[in-house]
Enzyme design. Structure first.
Site, PDB file in Angstrom:
ATOM      1  N   HIS A   1     -20.702  27.734   4.766  1.00 28.32           N
ATOM      2  CA  HIS A   1     -20.756  26.433   5.445  1.00 28.32           C
ATOM      3  C   HIS A   1     -21.987  26.306   6.347  1.00 28.32           C
ATOM      4  O   HIS A   1     -22.298  25.204   6.806  1.00 28.32           O
ATOM      5  CB  HIS A   1     -19.473  26.226   6.261  1.00 28.32           C
ATOM      6  CG  HIS A   1     -19.066  24.782   6.381  1.00 28.32           C
ATOM      7  ND1 HIS A   1     -19.821  23.748   5.903  1.00 28.32           N
ATOM      8  CD2 HIS A   1     -17.950  24.211   6.922  1.00 28.32           C
ATOM      9  CE1 HIS A   1     -19.213  22.602   6.158  1.00 28.32           C
ATOM     10  NE2 HIS A   1     -18.072  22.857   6.769  1.00 28.32           N
TER      11      HIS A   1
ATOM     12  N   ASP B   1     -22.817  21.824   3.094  1.00 29.35           N
ATOM     13  CA  ASP B   1     -21.886  20.919   3.763  1.00 29.35           C
ATOM     14  C   ASP B   1     -20.676  20.656   2.879  1.00 29.35           C
ATOM     15  O   ASP B   1     -20.715  20.874   1.659  1.00 29.35           O
ATOM     16  CB  ASP B   1     -22.579  19.598   4.089  1.00 29.35           C
ATOM     17  CG  ASP B   1     -23.671  19.763   5.136  1.00 29.35           C
ATOM     18  OD1 ASP B   1     -23.546  20.678   5.973  1.00 29.35           O
ATOM     19  OD2 ASP B   1     -24.654  18.997   5.100  1.00 29.35           O
TER      20      ASP B   1
END
Length: 498
Positions: free
Chosen positions: A469, A473
């Site tokens: 992450h 995204d």
């Protein structure tokens, strides 16, 4: 004629090293492949071998210096090789045996970049056994793969120089084969008792005091105020490397805790030492969890179209290409299309930079008796489905037989893991660092789904994308799986590059 000695490639993302110590000094006679200098990176300690026989004419970098890959380390006067031949014999040259034959040494082969040592996994032949040329005699385990060492000559295995479980370095003596007239099983057996290796021959450890350190780790220990006696060394003979010192500095609170003693096993239990490959798998998986902001997103895919396409063309495909049309080629092709649209999933983080990959080298996780390995299908975007199926089949076969080369498991940009072949319905795969994404396939199961207001039964598969992450995204991860779903439910999109 002078032969240059330069810093070798040190593995992915490693661009420099520190001169730990010079094993040879100027004016020393050296033979081909004889270790000259020890380099230390943040990850490993490696020895640089002599590229030619001769005399070490010059040293261009001192102990403690930081040098980049391909930097000049020194030079060997190859013209002096003839003058020093008697004092620097080739390491693997046959020597006359007392019984009239010749003795051939078996040594630990090079096992790829950054691999400097291995464990003796299993002796396939014993002392006194007759061996044929190229017949496997011992299985070695590195932290990346297992490999068999073949006999360099036919004869009798006269001597074993290391035991199962011993750690041996590249170039170390493994065994001696006697060839020629004296190579008889009885003759070799007579020497077994007197030539058994010492039980402690491969377990010596270096002193842990700061004075015993090479310059690079000594500097880290001094600057950080560390206690060298509490640092576990991973270098040659247990020496502490710069990376060991930096790692110890990063975990100072844990340093003060005494290691927990191994618990005693019960009468119905068995303690077995982890193989180097299993230790590396465990370490890398934990590193992935500790360093990446790992998250998993899911989707499902209706496999009807792929199944029908395989059924329609499987005989023709097999007849033309000599390989069955499997599911994996569809997933590899679909993944490449999705990666092109969402390049973050095909990228990696390097410090404070992002490296975007304009090539698509897809790792395919393969389970073997020795653990999980991930061979890589290079340039998958440029290969046909038949090429992909053939390559995956060959890589899988060699992975299970332990014949994969180190370089065949390095450099992947994205990984696909198929837990469905073991019956998995759903899972959250762990990243194969430094990659930013891994796709998990699962078993195909008939389930009721709603279509156009009606409930129908379709062969469905859950897909899982674990991603870092920090770079990918949520929108990118979901888009990637949606593209995978679209391409698999309508495979013609792959042909039309849609």
């Amino acid at each position: 004629m002078a032969t240059e000695i330069r810093v070798p490639a040190l593995g992915e993302s490693v661009t420099e090293a520190t001169i730990g110590r010079w094993i040879k000094k100027e004016g020393d006679a050296v033979s081909v492949d004889e270790p000259l200098v020890e380099l230390e990176t943040d990850k490993v300690s490696v020895e640089v071998p002599a590229p030619a026989a001769g005399v070490l004419a010059s040293i261009a970098a001192a102990e403690g210096d930081t040098v980049e890959v391909n930097a000049l380390l020194g030079a060997i006067d190859a013209a002096a090789a003839g003058q020093t031949a008697s004092s620097a014999p080739a390491a693997a040259a046959p020597t006359p045996a007392a019984s009239g034959g010749a003795e051939i040494e078996v040594r630990v082969p090079a096992a790829g970049e950054s691999v400097t040592e291995a464990d003796i996994g299993e002796w396939l032949k014993g002392e006194g056994d007759v061996v044929a040329l190229d017949e496997p005699i011992v299985s070695l385990e590195t932290d990346k793969a297992a490999m068999d060492v073949p006999a360099p000559a036919a004869g009798v295995l006269k001597k074993l120089a290391a035991k199962v479980g011993d750690t041996v370095e590249v170039g170390a003596l493994l065994a001696v084969i006697e060839t020629g007239a004296g190579a008889t099983a009885n003759g070799a057996a007579a020497t077994m008792a007197s030539e058994q290796p010492s039980p402690n021959a491969a377990t010596q450890s270096a002193p842990a005091g700061a004075d015993a350190l090479s310059p690079a780790p000594r500097r880290v220990v001094a600057e950080r105020g560390l206690d060298a006696s509490t640092i576990a060394g991973t270098g040659k003979d247990g020496r502490i490397t710069k990376g060991d010192a930096l790692a110890a500095n990063a975990s100072v609170p844990a340093q003060s805790r005494a290691p927990a003693a191994p618990r005693e096993t019960g009468p119905r239990e068995e303690r077995v030492r982890m193989s180097r490959l299993r230790q590396t798998i465990a370490r890398r998986l934990k590193e992935a969890q500790d360093s990446a902001a790992m998250l998993t997103t899911f989707n499902d895919v209706d496999m009807t179209a792929v199944i029908e396409l395989r059924k329609q063309y499987k005989e023709l495909f097999d007849k033309k290409h000599g390989i069955k049309l499997g599911f994996m080629s569809f997933f590899v092709k679909a993944a490449v299309h999705a990666l092109k649209e969402v390049p973050d999933v095909n990228a990696e983080i390097d410090g404070t930079d992002i490296i975007y990959k304009n090539h698509y080298d897809i790792g395919v996780a393969v389970g073997s008796d020795k653990g999980l390995v991930v061979p890589v299908v290079r340039d998958a975007d440029q290969k046909s489905m038949a090429d992909i199926e053939l390559e995956i089949a060959e890589l899988g076969r060699r992975a299970r037989s332990g014949d994969l080369k180190i370089e065949e498991m390095q450099g992947g940009t994205f990984t696909i893991s198929n837990g469905g072949i073991y019956g998995s319905l759903l899972s959250t795969p762990i990243l194969n660092q430094p990659q930013s994404g891994i796709l998990g396939m699962h078993r195909i199961e008939e389930r009721p789904i709603a279509r156009n207001g009606e409930v129908i039964i379709r062969p469905m598969m859950y897909l899982a994308l674990s991603y870092d992450h920090r770079i990918v995204d949520g929108k990118g991860a979901v888009t990637f799986l949606v593209r995978m779903k679209e391409n698999l439910e309508d495979p013609q999109r792959l042909l039309l590059d849609l």
